[in-house]
Motif scaffolding. Sequence first.
Motif, PDB file in Angstrom:
ATOM      1  N   THR A  35      91.566  24.958  44.432  1.00 24.20           N
ATOM      2  CA  THR A  35      92.478  24.085  43.691  1.00 24.20           C
ATOM      3  C   THR A  35      91.941  23.732  42.307  1.00 24.20           C
ATOM      4  O   THR A  35      92.703  23.317  41.427  1.00 24.20           O
ATOM      5  N   GLY A  36      90.619  23.839  42.123  1.00 23.28           N
ATOM      6  CA  GLY A  36      90.028  23.447  40.848  1.00 23.28           C
ATOM      7  C   GLY A  36      89.776  21.956  40.739  1.00 23.28           C
ATOM      8  O   GLY A  36      89.329  21.469  39.688  1.00 23.28           O
ATOM      9  N   GLU A  37      90.070  21.228  41.793  1.00 22.01           N
ATOM     10  CA  GLU A  37      89.834  19.783  41.811  1.00 22.01           C
ATOM     11  C   GLU A  37      89.423  19.369  43.212  1.00 22.01           C
ATOM     12  O   GLU A  37      89.547  20.151  44.159  1.00 22.01           O
ATOM     13  N   GLY A  38      88.941  18.128  43.350  1.00 19.73           N
ATOM     14  CA  GLY A  38      88.472  17.655  44.644  1.00 19.73           C
ATOM     15  C   GLY A  38      86.971  17.467  44.629  1.00 19.73           C
ATOM     16  O   GLY A  38      86.310  17.607  43.594  1.00 19.73           O
ATOM     17  N   GLU A  39      86.405  17.137  45.789  1.00 20.80           N
ATOM     18  CA  GLU A  39      84.990  16.803  45.865  1.00 20.80           C
ATOM     19  C   GLU A  39      84.185  17.789  46.707  1.00 20.80           C
ATOM     20  O   GLU A  39      83.080  17.497  47.147  1.00 20.80           O
ATOM     21  N   HIS A  40      84.768  18.979  46.936  1.00 25.71           N
ATOM     22  CA  HIS A  40      84.058  20.029  47.668  1.00 25.71           C
ATOM     23  C   HIS A  40      83.797  21.184  46.707  1.00 25.71           C
ATOM     24  O   HIS A  40      84.732  21.767  46.150  1.00 25.71           O
ATOM     25  N   LEU A  41      82.535  21.505  46.495  1.00 22.50           N
ATOM     26  CA  LEU A  41      82.177  22.611  45.619  1.00 22.50           C
ATOM     27  C   LEU A  41      82.237  23.897  46.434  1.00 22.50           C
ATOM     28  O   LEU A  41      81.505  24.069  47.419  1.00 22.50           O
ATOM     29  N   LEU A  42      83.127  24.794  46.044  1.00 23.54           N
ATOM     30  CA  LEU A  42      83.342  26.049  46.748  1.00 23.54           C
ATOM     31  C   LEU A  42      82.519  27.126  46.060  1.00 23.54           C
ATOM     32  O   LEU A  42      82.781  27.474  44.900  1.00 23.54           O
ATOM     33  N   LEU A  43      81.532  27.645  46.770  1.00 25.27           N
ATOM     34  CA  LEU A  43      80.613  28.636  46.217  1.00 25.27           C
ATOM     35  C   LEU A  43      80.884  29.993  46.852  1.00 25.27           C
ATOM     36  O   LEU A  43      80.968  30.109  48.082  1.00 25.27           O
ATOM     37  N   GLU A  44      81.004  31.012  46.021  1.00 22.57           N
ATOM     38  CA  GLU A  44      81.047  32.385  46.519  1.00 22.57           C
ATOM     39  C   GLU A  44      79.666  32.977  46.304  1.00 22.57           C
ATOM     40  O   GLU A  44      79.179  33.050  45.169  1.00 22.57           O
ATOM     41  N   ILE A  45      79.030  33.378  47.396  1.00 21.34           N
ATOM     42  CA  ILE A  45      77.629  33.783  47.352  1.00 21.34           C
ATOM     43  C   ILE A  45      77.470  35.193  47.909  1.00 21.34           C
ATOM     44  O   ILE A  45      78.042  35.521  48.958  1.00 21.34           O
ATOM     45  N   THR A  82      76.106  40.825  51.997  1.00 16.25           N
ATOM     46  CA  THR A  82      77.400  40.228  52.321  1.00 16.25           C
ATOM     47  C   THR A  82      77.808  39.212  51.257  1.00 16.25           C
ATOM     48  O   THR A  82      76.965  38.590  50.612  1.00 16.25           O
ATOM     49  N   THR A  83      79.111  39.079  51.103  1.00 11.51           N
ATOM     50  CA  THR A  83      79.678  38.085  50.198  1.00 11.51           C
ATOM     51  C   THR A  83      80.530  37.132  51.016  1.00 11.51           C
ATOM     52  O   THR A  83      81.402  37.572  51.784  1.00 11.51           O
ATOM     53  N   GLN A  84      80.276  35.834  50.872  1.00 12.22           N
ATOM     54  CA  GLN A  84      81.052  34.860  51.617  1.00 12.22           C
ATOM     55  C   GLN A  84      81.090  33.534  50.870  1.00 12.22           C
ATOM     56  O   GLN A  84      80.300  33.290  49.965  1.00 12.22           O
ATOM     57  N   ARG A  85      82.034  32.688  51.305  1.00 15.36           N
ATOM     58  CA  ARG A  85      82.206  31.369  50.719  1.00 15.36           C
ATOM     59  C   ARG A  85      81.472  30.311  51.526  1.00 15.36           C
ATOM     60  O   ARG A  85      81.399  30.378  52.753  1.00 15.36           O
ATOM     61  N   PHE A  86      80.963  29.317  50.801  1.00 14.66           N
ATOM     62  CA  PHE A  86      80.420  28.085  51.374  1.00 14.66           C
ATOM     63  C   PHE A  86      81.055  26.927  50.622  1.00 14.66           C
ATOM     64  O   PHE A  86      81.371  27.045  49.433  1.00 14.66           O
ATOM     65  N   SER A  87      81.239  25.799  51.296  1.00 14.83           N
ATOM     66  CA  SER A  87      81.640  24.584  50.587  1.00 14.83           C
ATOM     67  C   SER A  87      80.577  23.522  50.791  1.00 14.83           C
ATOM     68  O   SER A  87      79.966  23.415  51.860  1.00 14.83           O
ATOM     69  N   VAL A  88      80.332  22.754  49.729  1.00 12.17           N
ATOM     70  CA  VAL A  88      79.340  21.677  49.749  1.00 12.17           C
ATOM     71  C   VAL A  88      80.052  20.388  49.364  1.00 12.17           C
ATOM     72  O   VAL A  88      80.697  20.312  48.306  1.00 12.17           O
ATOM     73  N   LYS A  92      80.528  12.589  44.538  1.00 18.56           N
ATOM     74  CA  LYS A  92      80.468  12.124  43.149  1.00 18.56           C
ATOM     75  C   LYS A  92      80.797  13.232  42.151  1.00 18.56           C
ATOM     76  O   LYS A  92      80.739  13.019  40.943  1.00 18.56           O
ATOM     77  N   ARG A  93      81.176  14.405  42.684  1.00 15.88           N
ATOM     78  CA  ARG A  93      81.558  15.544  41.848  1.00 15.88           C
ATOM     79  C   ARG A  93      80.488  15.876  40.803  1.00 15.88           C
ATOM     80  O   ARG A  93      80.780  16.267  39.672  1.00 15.88           O
ATOM     81  N   VAL A  94      79.243  15.737  41.197  1.00 17.86           N
ATOM     82  CA  VAL A  94      78.132  16.119  40.329  1.00 17.86           C
ATOM     83  C   VAL A  94      77.422  17.288  40.999  1.00 17.86           C
ATOM     84  O   VAL A  94      76.845  17.130  42.081  1.00 17.86           O
ATOM     85  N   VAL A 108      74.748  33.552  43.263  1.00 17.16           N
ATOM     86  CA  VAL A 108      76.008  32.816  43.195  1.00 17.16           C
ATOM     87  C   VAL A 108      76.983  33.566  42.282  1.00 17.16           C
ATOM     88  O   VAL A 108      76.712  33.755  41.092  1.00 17.16           O
ATOM     89  N   LEU A 109      78.108  33.979  42.833  1.00 12.89           N
ATOM     90  CA  LEU A 109      79.121  34.701  42.070  1.00 12.89           C
ATOM     91  C   LEU A 109      80.075  33.752  41.359  1.00 12.89           C
ATOM     92  O   LEU A 109      80.547  34.045  40.259  1.00 12.89           O
ATOM     93  N   SER A 110      80.393  32.624  42.002  1.00 10.98           N
ATOM     94  CA  SER A 110      81.288  31.651  41.384  1.00 10.98           C
ATOM     95  C   SER A 110      81.095  30.295  42.043  1.00 10.98           C
ATOM     96  O   SER A 110      80.623  30.200  43.180  1.00 10.98           O
ATOM     97  N   ALA A 111      81.471  29.232  41.312  1.00 12.69           N
ATOM     98  CA  ALA A 111      81.407  27.857  41.819  1.00 12.69           C
ATOM     99  C   ALA A 111      82.637  27.121  41.288  1.00 12.69           C
ATOM    100  O   ALA A 111      82.808  26.996  40.077  1.00 12.69           O
ATOM    101  N   THR A 112      83.501  26.666  42.206  1.00 12.13           N
ATOM    102  CA  THR A 112      84.765  26.042  41.817  1.00 12.13           C
ATOM    103  C   THR A 112      85.022  24.843  42.715  1.00 12.13           C
ATOM    104  O   THR A 112      84.725  24.881  43.918  1.00 12.13           O
ATOM    105  N   TRP A 113      85.593  23.793  42.154  1.00 14.65           N
ATOM    106  CA  TRP A 113      85.930  22.612  42.952  1.00 14.65           C
ATOM    107  C   TRP A 113      87.171  22.888  43.799  1.00 14.65           C
ATOM    108  O   TRP A 113      88.086  23.613  43.381  1.00 14.65           O
TER     109      TRP A 113
END
Length: 347
Positions: A35-45, A82-88, A92-94, A108-113
Amino acid sequence: MSALPLAFGAPLLTADIRTVPEDFQVDELPAFEPTGEGEHLLLEIRKRGANTVAVAKRLAQWAGVPEMGVSYAGQKDRHAVTTQRFSVHLPKRVSPDVAMLESDEIHVLSATWHNRKLQRGALAGNRFKLVLREVRGDVAAIDARLQMIAERGLPNWFGEQRFGRDGGNVPAALAMFGGRRVRQDQRSMLLSAARSALFNRVLAARVEQDSWDRPLDGEVWMLDGSRSVFGPEPMSEVLAERLARFDIHPSGPLWGLGELRSTGQALALESAALADEQAVALRAGLEAAGLKQERRPLRLRPALLQHQWLQDGVLEMSFALPPGCYATAVLHELGAVNDASQAYSDS
């Protein structure tokens, strides 16, 4: 897997896989856009030679959050790339510096909220690229077998990963049902192994009578790409046409409380396949744990299955599978494929 019957005749090859991690590549197919917003950092690793759980722990340390604040859609092989997603979860969105995660094992391939925690199973499937080395067998026969799999599909086995080292998860499940105490995460794993073992028994009986991809009287159907089921109902031209274009599949039981939905020949086969002492104990344990009757397709068709001979004795295959399906089911239909990674994982 070697004890399970083959759908297409005698094994055609012997080979090694995972001689190096790059010989087993898996990419998650995402089920949604961030979504590009929120408090979960979505990482593609992209990870190499690393266990999913170990990467999740590394992410928790990096972010300074409890391990329960890190989630992933599914576990991926250690001896692979392997390539997979993790959420953290970062309320505080920091975000700490993602460059601090870089290593020989993690990129890390990408990091998106995103506005939600990543849920287990939240993926559209997995794309595989496998390389078999030291292949011994008739090339023309192997080519023909792969073409047959592409056209007809193959039995939807639960792979050996589900059953643990040396198949020990099923005996451990029986011990748990007998009163042995286990951790909650182990309990979930052992329940899954027990269910999977019973499903494979039914599927083995269907393969032995060559009915894994055709209906029996009293069949319960599953919609492709869905958990929805319907039937039994009499076979018709409409059902036959839907079966032929892989819109529906015959199904087998994932055991739990309740009556089997199948009737007639299908019910008789399922009951007979699950009637011995061990199967009865597994069934009772799953019912006592409160699981409900569900179904799983007996048939699997790899999408976009392609292969090429990179050189003599080296075969590359690529294909995509739905969630919960195993690349080892494809390898099983070819022959005896040795996991070379075991040599250095045991050392």
